[in-house]
Enzyme design. Structure first.
Site: not given
Ligand code: IFM
Length: 456
Positions: A170, A356
């Site tokens: 990200e 994710e």
């Molecule tokens: O916890 C975070 C992660 O580190 C990166 N993506 C989003 C998740 C939730 O906010």
């Protein structure tokens, strides 16, 4: 117990589709005394930065409990584990290798291999060593070259034992949220800095990826980006333009350089003093061939026009669906929408891993159990959205639940629980939530080639 259900011929049921759980170093590791401080240690020490005033010094004590955590992962029946490496656990401020720190990850990967679980490694999940921030952090072009050196150390040490390497997690967050919006470490608020950090992060990716490929030719190499479909708050031309601008600024800014060697045209609408410095040849370095694109998806975002730019509308005001504890709207269709849109925009979109997806909900222990039905519903609806994406022609090869464990949720501290496994932060006890049990039942049945679903 609630059973997850899928259409009988869904590709999600095939053995070649991989399922995993995901974590990141700063959010779970603890053991801060055996690594260099990171920008997040500094940020946590600044009053008012973290909601509950907490930090990552102890977190889930994963460095201490890693063998038990891997046994827990094994018990879930997953194919893969996605985790990140703390740069400052591996490379010291003087540039030397911290061999004990590096060995921690070698042992982790070896044990995963022994357990028959694929390792999916991310090199940078936001925990920049503070010694690099002291030299300008991601505003300093040199940081990209230091990242390539760090990648070389990791590639040499882990090589082909790892199934996939993602350079960055990200970059939107480590550039925009960190240098432009001031929400994440190091907490700067400056548009030019946000754009410059984004460019140097992408450059770091482009420099590191061929090095990783050289040392791990059998592994897959890529990057993880977060996406959120940008919707207009109203049908007015101004709000529709605002949503399109937000899409270019938040989504395309990171993907277009990787796949088309250019930033969105919006770059040229920024004032000269807000634009990043781009050296000749940078875009060619950035646009390395990708074996996969990691996609992190949580929710959609709604925008309205403001000062000829965009401003996000808080979900509380715009949501048509329930909200999670983060105040994020549960919006599964957004995943299908954005991936189908990206596929339409980029003919060369690489195969995707959903790296994710998950949600924070208020979890309560009742008689020793956590009945997180809302999280089960979240996973069910988003897995069906993944199924829809595949049916619509998007190549998706795997899905990782965020997160294995409740952990340090950045500026929200420990107030938000994303885990499918509950962590008691006093005793460090891990308790499987009902969501973990539902996923476990599905994953184990899949492995045993038992009928796992009823047709829906
Ligand atoms: O916890 C975070 C992660 O580190 C990166 N993506 C989003 C998740 C939730 O906010």
């Amino acid at each position: 117990m609630t059973q997850l259900q899928f259409p009988q011929r869904s590709k999600l049921l095939r053995r070649e589709f991989i399922f995993g759980v995901a974590t990141s170093s700063f959010q779970i590791e603890g053991a801060a005394d055996s690594r260099e401080p990171s920008i997040w240690d500094t940020f946590c020490a600044e009053p008012g930065r973290i909601k509950d005033g907490s930090n990552g010094l102890v977190a889930c004590e994963h460095v201490q409990h890693w063998r038990d955590d891997l046994a827990l992962i094994k018990s879930l029946g997953v194919d893969a584990y996605r985790f990140s490496i703390a740069w400052g656990r591996v490379i010291r401020a003087d540039g030397s290798i911290n061999h004990a720190g590096l060995q921690f990850y070698v042992d982790l990967v070896d044990e995963l291999q022994r357990l028959g679980i694929q390792s999916h490694v991310t090199l940078y999940h936001w925990d920049l060593p503070q010694y690099l921030e002291d030299r300008g952090g991601w505003l300093n072009r040199d940081t990209a070259f230091r990242f390539a050196e760090y990648a070389e150390v990791i590639g040499r040490a882990l090589g082909n034992k790892v199934s996939s390497y993602a350079t960055l997690n990200e970059p939107f967050c480590s550039a925009y949220l960190s240098y432009e919006a001031g929400i994440h470490a190091p907490g700067h608020k400056n548009r030019q800095q946000g754009r410059q950090a984004a460019h140097h992060l992408l450059l770091a990716h482009g420099l590191a990826l061929p090095i990783l490929r050289q040392h791990a030719p059998a592994a897959q190499h890529g990057i993880v980006l977060n996406f959120s479909p940008c919707h207009p708050a109203s049908d007015s031309a101004e709000d529709r333009k605002a949503a399109a601008t937000a899409h270019a600024y938040h989504n395309l800014w990171y993907l277009q350089p990787l796949l088309q060697r250019s930033y969105p045209d919006l770059l040229h609408e920024l004032a000269a003093h807000e634009q990043p410095q781009i050296e000749p040849g940078d875009m060619d370095i950035i646009a390395q061939p990708l074996d996969f694109l990691g996609v992190n998806y949580y929710t959609r975002t709604v925008f309205r026009a403001k000062n000829n730019w965009f401003s996000d509308v808080p979900p509380q005001a715009s949501a048509t669906k329930p909200l999670t504890c983060m105040g994020w709207e549960v919006y599964p269709h957004g995943l299908t929408e954005i991936l189908v849109e990206l596929k339409r925009t980029f003919a060369n979109l690489p195969p995707i891993y959903i790296t994710e997806n998950g949600a924070a909900f208020p979890d309560h222990i009742v008689n020793g159990a956590i009945n997180d039905q809302a999280r089960i519903d979240y996973y069910q609806s988003h897995l069906l959205a993944v199924h829809d994406c595949i049916e619509a022609g998007v190549t998706i090869n795997g899905y990782f639940a965020w997160s294995l464990l409740d952990n340090f949720e950045w500026a929200e501290g420990y107030t938000k629980r994303f885990g499918i496994v509950y962590v008691d932060f006093d005793s460090q006890e891990r308790i499987l939530k009902a969501s973990a049990r539902a996923l476990q039942q599905f994953w184990l049945a899949r492995k045993a080639k038992q009928p796992v679903v009823e047709a829906i």
